[in-house]
Design an enzyme around this catalytic site. Structure first.
Site, mmCIF file in Angstrom:
data_model
loop_
_atom_site.group_PDB
_atom_site.id
_atom_site.type_symbol
_atom_site.label_atom_id
_atom_site.label_comp_id
_atom_site.label_asym_id
_atom_site.label_seq_id
_atom_site.Cartn_x
_atom_site.Cartn_y
_atom_site.Cartn_z
ATOM 1 N N LEU A 107 0.824 -1.211 0.000
ATOM 2 C CA LEU A 107 0.000 0.000 0.000
ATOM 3 C C LEU A 107 0.856 1.260 0.000
ATOM 4 O O LEU A 107 0.786 2.084 -0.903
ATOM 5 C CB LEU A 107 -0.917 -0.005 1.225
ATOM 6 C CG LEU A 107 -1.725 1.268 1.491
ATOM 7 C CD1 LEU A 107 -2.708 1.526 0.366
ATOM 8 C CD2 LEU A 107 -2.441 1.179 2.838
ATOM 9 N N GLU A 164 3.686 4.099 -0.324
ATOM 10 C CA GLU A 164 4.646 4.441 -1.362
ATOM 11 C C GLU A 164 5.616 5.486 -0.838
ATOM 12 O O GLU A 164 5.333 6.154 0.166
ATOM 13 C CB GLU A 164 3.919 4.942 -2.610
ATOM 14 C CG GLU A 164 2.978 3.907 -3.200
ATOM 15 C CD GLU A 164 2.362 4.338 -4.535
ATOM 16 O OE1 GLU A 164 2.639 5.485 -4.977
ATOM 17 O OE2 GLU A 164 1.619 3.540 -5.126
ATOM 18 N N HIS A 204 14.844 -0.068 34.748
ATOM 19 C CA HIS A 204 16.037 -0.909 34.602
ATOM 20 C C HIS A 204 17.333 -0.100 34.676
ATOM 21 O O HIS A 204 18.415 -0.689 34.768
ATOM 22 C CB HIS A 204 15.997 -1.662 33.267
ATOM 23 C CG HIS A 204 15.149 -2.892 33.279
ATOM 24 N ND1 HIS A 204 13.778 -2.859 33.362
ATOM 25 C CD2 HIS A 204 15.487 -4.214 33.217
ATOM 26 C CE1 HIS A 204 13.303 -4.091 33.344
ATOM 27 N NE2 HIS A 204 14.321 -4.931 33.263
ATOM 28 N N GLY A 227 20.668 1.694 33.794
ATOM 29 C CA GLY A 227 21.642 1.459 32.736
ATOM 30 C C GLY A 227 21.426 0.142 32.012
ATOM 31 O O GLY A 227 21.674 0.031 30.805
ATOM 32 N N GLU A 267 0.090 1.275 10.100
ATOM 33 C CA GLU A 267 -1.356 1.022 9.957
ATOM 34 C C GLU A 267 -2.199 2.202 10.454
ATOM 35 O O GLU A 267 -3.241 2.029 11.081
ATOM 36 C CB GLU A 267 -1.754 -0.283 10.659
ATOM 37 C CG GLU A 267 -1.115 -1.482 9.980
ATOM 38 C CD GLU A 267 -1.912 -2.763 10.129
ATOM 39 O OE1 GLU A 267 -3.154 -2.721 10.140
ATOM 40 O OE2 GLU A 267 -1.280 -3.828 10.210
#
Length: 388
Positions: free
Chosen positions: A127, A129, A345, A347, A370
């Site tokens: 779809l 382009e 988390h 580093g 989408e």
């Protein structure tokens, strides 16, 4: 009688099976594929043997006899561990096989669907382009009918096409301008192009920020000829067809985004329990607890949006607005949860060996593919009756 939002036994059995597969088969291997930017063929083959590619299709075409809700359950559980594998399934089903099922002739369905449903073959949908993203009505690819030869002659370029260049890709459906209305507007049709057709060129893989274990390519067509019978659906109705396909696909992307958001919760919760700082687990700190509470709240709410939209779809009710709401909300909270998971988390969240780093890299595209977040807001506003 109270409303029961719990999954049926059949859906729950599917969810548990896919969750186990994702945890035991995908999780230990996918990091290597991701860092090497390799397509995980063996994992995809196992998904095919499990029937995941055939979930929403009738048994007469090689499917599992399920529905779109079942597909979305599988997508959420896969994305909870890895989005590259999840998008391979999502694109293979909702963009590759679903157009054939929705709009194909009986002959086209029997020719293509059994292989697409088994995972033996992947399909893709061309779809977007290079100069035509959200403005899909501005398609420049053309298809001229050579009536003497009984063939379509296709010229143009498609970009960012998932599943289009793997060793098992067998079919790409492309949208192309096949004529003009009396006032000059383009008539867009959908045409099936088998892989290997002369004049159909598949470029090398893109170098991407995320989804590195999935296949994404640019496609070009130079006097590419396919039989006139490869027209999918009615001539000039390709634009309307792809709108329907995208409406459905947005629910699938919402489920995938929900899985990523929940995966961020899973990984962060485990880390918060095991990582110690200043003599105690960081999960004992209220700042971390509040982050995780908000992350869980977002994932839970996201799940409700896609399940509502999917339920409307499978019951034949209008679902365009609900699909846009689900896609918009789920994609944006996936980005937020991925950012928060990385922060928790510290580093280590910036190290690719940790799944949250992969999730952080994978999340952003969910606000783009989408239908961008801006397009979703436009669609919701239109469904509310606002124009202009």
């Amino acid at each position: 009688m109270p409303i029961d939002h719990r999954l049926s036994e059949e859906y729950e059995a599917l969810r548990a099976t896919v969750a186990e597969f994702a945890r035991d088969v995908i999780a230990p291997k996918i990091g290597g594929f991701y860092e090497q930017e390799e397509f995980p063929y063996e994992i995809v083959r196992e998904m095919g043997r499990m029937g995941l590619f055939g979930l929403p299709f009738p048994e007469e075409y090689g499917g599992m006899g399920g529905d779109y809700f079942a597909l979305c359950i599988a997508l959420e559980e896969l994305a909870r561990v890895d989005s590259s594998v999840a998008i391979t399934l999502e694109a293979g089903v909702s963009l590759g096989a679903m157009p054939v099922f929705r709009f194909g002739t009986e002959e086209q369905k029997r020719e293509w669907l059994p292989r697409l449903c088994s995972g033996e073959m992947l399909g893709a949908f061309g779809l977007t382009e290079p100069d035509c993203g959200s403005d899909a009505g501005g398609t420049r690819t053309t298809a001229r009918l050579d009536e003497a030869a009984g063939q379509w002659v296709i010229n143009g370029t498609k970009s960012f096409i998932t599943n289009s260049g793997t060793d098992i890709t067998g079919l790409v459906t492309v949208t192309a301008v096949t004529g003009r209305t009396d006032d000059g507007r383009p008539l867009i049709s959908s045409i099936m192009v088998p892989s290997g057709t002369p004049g159909f060129t598949v470029s090398k893989k893109y170098s991407k920020v995320g989804w590195n274990a999935s296949d994404t390519r640019e496609l070009s067509f130079t006097d590419c000829r396919v039989p006139a019978a490869n027209l999918l659906g009615e001539m000039g109705r390709g634009y309307a067809q792809f709108l329907r396909i995208l409406d459905e696909g947005r629910i699938a992307i919402a489920a995938l985004a929900t899985g990523l958001a929940q995966g961020c919760v899973d990984e962060s919760l485990e880390y918060a329990r095991s990582r110690e700082a200043f003599g105690r687990p960081i999960g004992a700190n209220q700042a971390i607890q509040f982050k995780l509470a908000d992350m869980e709240m977002r994932a839970h709410t996201s799940r409700l949006t896609w399940r509502d939209a999917a339920s409307r779809l499978v019951h034949g009710e209008p679902f365009k607005k609900e699909a846009a709401v689900a896609k918009l909300y789920s994609s944006e909270i996936a980005v937020t949860n991925a950012r928060e998971a990385t922060q928790i988390h510290g580093g280590y969240g910036f190290m690719n060996e940790y799944p949250v780093a992969r999730m952080w890299r994978d999340a952003k595209i969910l606000e783009i593919g989408e239908g961008t977040s801006e397009v979703q807001r436009m669609l919701i506003a239109r469904e509310l009756g606002l124009t202009g």
